[in-house]
Design a protein around this motif. Structure first.
Motif, short mmCIF file in Angstrom:
data_model
loop_
_atom_site.label_atom_id
_atom_site.label_comp_id
_atom_site.label_asym_id
_atom_site.label_seq_id
_atom_site.Cartn_x
_atom_site.Cartn_y
_atom_site.Cartn_z
N PHE A 41 -23.93 14.85 -16.98
CA PHE A 41 -23.17 14.84 -15.73
C PHE A 41 -23.75 13.93 -14.65
N ILE A 88 -25.53 20.35 -9.08
CA ILE A 88 -25.00 21.09 -10.23
C ILE A 88 -25.97 22.22 -10.57
N THR A 134 -24.86 20.53 -19.12
CA THR A 134 -24.70 19.52 -18.07
C THR A 134 -25.97 18.72 -17.81
N TRP A 151 -29.73 18.29 -10.00
CA TRP A 151 -29.43 19.21 -11.11
C TRP A 151 -30.47 20.33 -11.13
N ALA A 173 -17.98 16.38 -22.79
CA ALA A 173 -18.43 16.41 -21.40
C ALA A 173 -17.55 15.50 -20.54
N GLY A 223 -26.51 24.46 -13.53
CA GLY A 223 -26.01 24.53 -14.90
C GLY A 223 -27.08 24.84 -15.91
#
Length: 365
Positions: free
Chosen positions: A309, A299, A305, A322, A216, A301
């Motif tokens: 992240f 994000i 992630t 997220w 990552a 994802g």
């Protein structure tokens, strides 16, 4: 009387023996069933030209027939269920490659990396949606980029059996990048950066579908450099902790060896900020905040992630939102709710094609 019954028995036995041969000609098993065993199909034997070839002809014929008779997988599964009922059906989803590395066969992941499946229409439909999202975000002054985490099979080609290695075939990842470039959608190819960091063999877990913190981090550094945030790059030496033993893994669990699988990994050692859940699902949407001034990054994802992240971004960003991409079915209203400065679309390679008919909720683009 007994003789007549014997004739019937002989006839029935002949039909049973002939059935696999007939099915093998009319409707043979998919080659994928052989691929799952970590090997290639035995080729059809050729007419011998030498004495040595005549001596090995019977073995070649035997190998060919073993791989091509009908109902092969049905008979193998039946034998397994009768003789070893404790072996779970999940074994069919796991391919054990060289060095004991496990690969996920579900969702066409291995065949996708090998270029053996290429769903052009699905990729085109996804690109159309991403281009429309970029335009809608640009109208709001929001930067948009695509960065797809590769499958483990894409990165660890040499740990795969020969049939699953890609000798240069175009993949869906390649097609996605080509089509996005034509639509002027920024996309970061994460494969070169991750491959270049392969001297560290723990970029992906050995017994799990996911990349590790090391993988990552390599991807993160490639993204921020391409995104004009070179100063956001993180040093692995100070961002990762010392090696520790990680036990189990989702593929080890599927294969029934979770209690035996173990490997050395390095965990991410960065402050994660304050995390507020937006939903109670397994991969629940959340907002993570730091105490510094900076941009807001959203994000879209999945599990690749979800954990890594936000801590990496929060070393420079003020807020990370997220959202589970839900195979392109995320809630578009979150864009206007959080007003991010950037949106990163980051589903794993095996999920890069939007589910047919699925679009972000309340997206009018």
């Amino acid at each position: 009387m007994l003789s007549r019954y014997r004739r019937y028995l002989v006839l029935m036995a002949s039909l049973l023996l002939a059935t696999p041969l007939v099915v093998g000609i009319v409707k043979p098993d998919s080659p994928t069933s052989i691929f799952r065993e970590g090997r290639s199909l035995a080729p059809a034997p050729k007419t011998p030209a030498t004495v040595q070839e005549w001596l090995t002809l019977s073995a070649k014929i035997d190998s060919y027939l073993q791989d091509h008779f009908g109902l092969r997988q049905f008979l193998i599964r039946t034998n397994r269920d009768l003789t070893k009922p404790l072996l779970g059906a999940g074994n069919d989803s796991v391919l054990v490659g060289r060095n004991g590395r496990m690969f996920y066969l579900g969702q066409e992941a291995v065949r996708q990396s090998a270029g053996l499946v290429l769903r052009d229409l699905g990729v085109s439909d996804t690109v159309d949606l991403l281009a429309a999202m970029k335009d809608a975000l640009m109208a709001r002054g929001i930067h948009f980029l695509v960065a797809v985490p590769p499958n483990a099979a894409t990165i660890y080609q040499d740990d795969l059996p020969r049939w699953a290695q890609n000798p240069g075939r175009k993949t869906e990842y390649d097609v996605l990048l080509e089509k996005l470039a034509k639509r002027v959608v920024q996309a970061v190819d994460l494969r070169p950066a991750i491959t270049a960091a392969r001297s560290d063999r723990s970029l992906y877990y050995m017994h799990d579908t996911h990349w590790s913190a090391s993988g990552a981090l390599a991807a993160f550094n490639a993204i921020v450099e391409a995104d004009a945030h070179r100063d956001w790059r993180l040093d692995p030496g100070s961002s990762l902790g010392p090696p520790i033993v990680r036990k189990g893994g989702d593929l080890a669990r599927m294969f029934g060896v979770e209690d035996k699988a173990a490997e050395d990994i390095r965990e991410l050692e960065l402050p994660s900020g304050q995390k507020d859940l937006l939903s109670s699902e397994v991969f629940g949407d959340y907002v993570a905040t730091s105490k510094r001034a900076g941009p807001t990054v959203m994000i879209l994802g999945d599990s690749f992630t979800d954990i890594f992240f936000a801590p990496m971004l929060l070393q420079h960003a003020a807020k990370v939102v997220w959202l589970d991409d839900r195979v392109c079915g995320f809630d578009w209203k979150a864009i206007d709710r959080f007003h991010p400065d950037e949106v990163w679309w980051m589903p794993n390679e095996r999920l890069l094609i939007c589910r047919p008919g699925v679009r972000p909720l309340d997206f009018a683009g």
